[in-house]
Scaffold this motif. Structure first.
Motif, short mmCIF file in Angstrom:
data_model
loop_
_atom_site.label_atom_id
_atom_site.label_comp_id
_atom_site.label_asym_id
_atom_site.label_seq_id
_atom_site.Cartn_x
_atom_site.Cartn_y
_atom_site.Cartn_z
N TYR A 125 -3.33 9.58 -3.28
CA TYR A 125 -2.35 8.57 -2.88
C TYR A 125 -1.24 9.22 -2.06
O TYR A 125 -0.90 10.39 -2.26
N ASP A 126 -0.67 8.42 -1.15
CA ASP A 126 0.54 8.87 -0.47
C ASP A 126 1.67 8.89 -1.49
O ASP A 126 1.79 7.98 -2.32
N LYS A 140 7.29 8.13 -5.98
CA LYS A 140 6.86 6.86 -5.40
C LYS A 140 5.49 7.04 -4.77
O LYS A 140 5.34 7.74 -3.78
N CYS A 142 1.92 5.36 -3.13
CA CYS A 142 1.46 4.19 -2.40
C CYS A 142 -0.03 4.29 -2.11
O CYS A 142 -0.50 5.29 -1.55
N ALA A 145 0.48 0.77 2.51
CA ALA A 145 1.90 0.69 2.87
C ALA A 145 2.67 -0.31 2.03
O ALA A 145 3.83 -0.09 1.68
N LEU A 147 1.73 -1.57 -0.99
CA LEU A 147 1.39 -1.53 -2.41
C LEU A 147 1.85 -0.20 -2.98
O LEU A 147 1.10 0.77 -3.03
N CYS A 148 3.11 -0.14 -3.38
CA CYS A 148 3.72 1.10 -3.86
C CYS A 148 4.34 0.87 -5.23
O CYS A 148 4.79 -0.22 -5.56
N GLN A 149 4.36 1.92 -6.01
CA GLN A 149 5.03 1.89 -7.31
C GLN A 149 5.84 3.16 -7.48
O GLN A 149 5.43 4.23 -7.03
N SER A 150 6.98 3.03 -8.14
CA SER A 150 7.84 4.19 -8.39
C SER A 150 7.88 4.47 -9.88
O SER A 150 7.87 3.56 -10.71
#
Length: 209
Positions: A125-126, A140, A142, A145, A147-150
């Motif tokens: 994952y990025d 964080k 992703c 672009a 669909l990201c979670q921290s």
């Protein structure tokens, strides 16, 4: 609705005030301190401790390793292995000690970004990592672009049973992927041997009288 001269001026000042406030907030955000993320961190779900440290040429990158797992054994009581890894050569490696943060680079916002590996699904994952509080690390990730979670990881300073406490690639330490393995320090050059001084010729014996 029409603005008279006073109303138009008030609207302009309101707009200018909002723009100035936005610029002030942006400046404050960019000026926020960004701390060195090196250290050992407990993940938000409490399942792992991750050691984060500088790596790569001149230690300008950031790497991370799983140095403790809440559940290090599988259902058969054997050490968990990275069986979902897309690289067949890595599927037999132990989950404890594997590298998951892969040489992140510092970006223009003084945050580290790059790729993170998730052994639970075998995907990359990025990720962007930064620390603004001494005891917290923001991670964080992703998939795409939008669909990201921290997550917030907490810093730990103790050592618990089962934790790898040795140096990376050393005894009782985690294992770096080949491209991020610490390079052995070059052996110091041996000093050149000093030239041997030629021996002085022996003095001739005095002639007999």
């Amino acid at each position: 609705m029409k603005f008279g001269p006073i109303g138009a001026r008030a609207a302009f000042l309101r707009g200018a005030g909002l723009a100035a406030l936005g610029a002030l907030l942006a400046t404050a955000a960019s000026a926020a301190p960004h701390r060195d993320p090196s250290g050992t961190w407990l993940t938000q779900d409490g399942k792992a401790r991750i050691r984060v440290e500088k790596c790569g040429p001149q230690e300008k990158n950031l790497c991370g390793y799983a140095v403790w797992l809440k559940t290090p054994l599988n259902d058969e009581g054997k050490p968990r292995v990275d069986f979902r890894n897309p690289d067949p050569k890595k599927r037999a490696r132990a989950s404890l000690g594997h590298q998951l943060i892969l040489g992140l680079k510092l970006n223009e916002d003084a945050r580290y970004e790059g790729k993170i590996y998730n052994a639970e699904d075998g995907k990359f994952y990025d990720v962007t990592i930064w620390s603004e509080e001494p005891e917290e690390l923001t991670v964080k990730g992703c998939l795409i672009a939008f669909l990201c979670q921290s997550q917030t990881w907490k810093k730990v300073s103790d050592t618990v049973p089962g934790q790898l406490a040795g140096p990376t690639n050393g005894p009782n330490g985690p294992r770096a992927d080949a491209e991020w393995a610490p390079k052995p320090s070059a052996a110091p050059a041996k000093p050149a041997a000093k030239p041997v001084a030629p021996k002085a010729p022996a003095a001739a014996a005095p002639a007999a009288e």
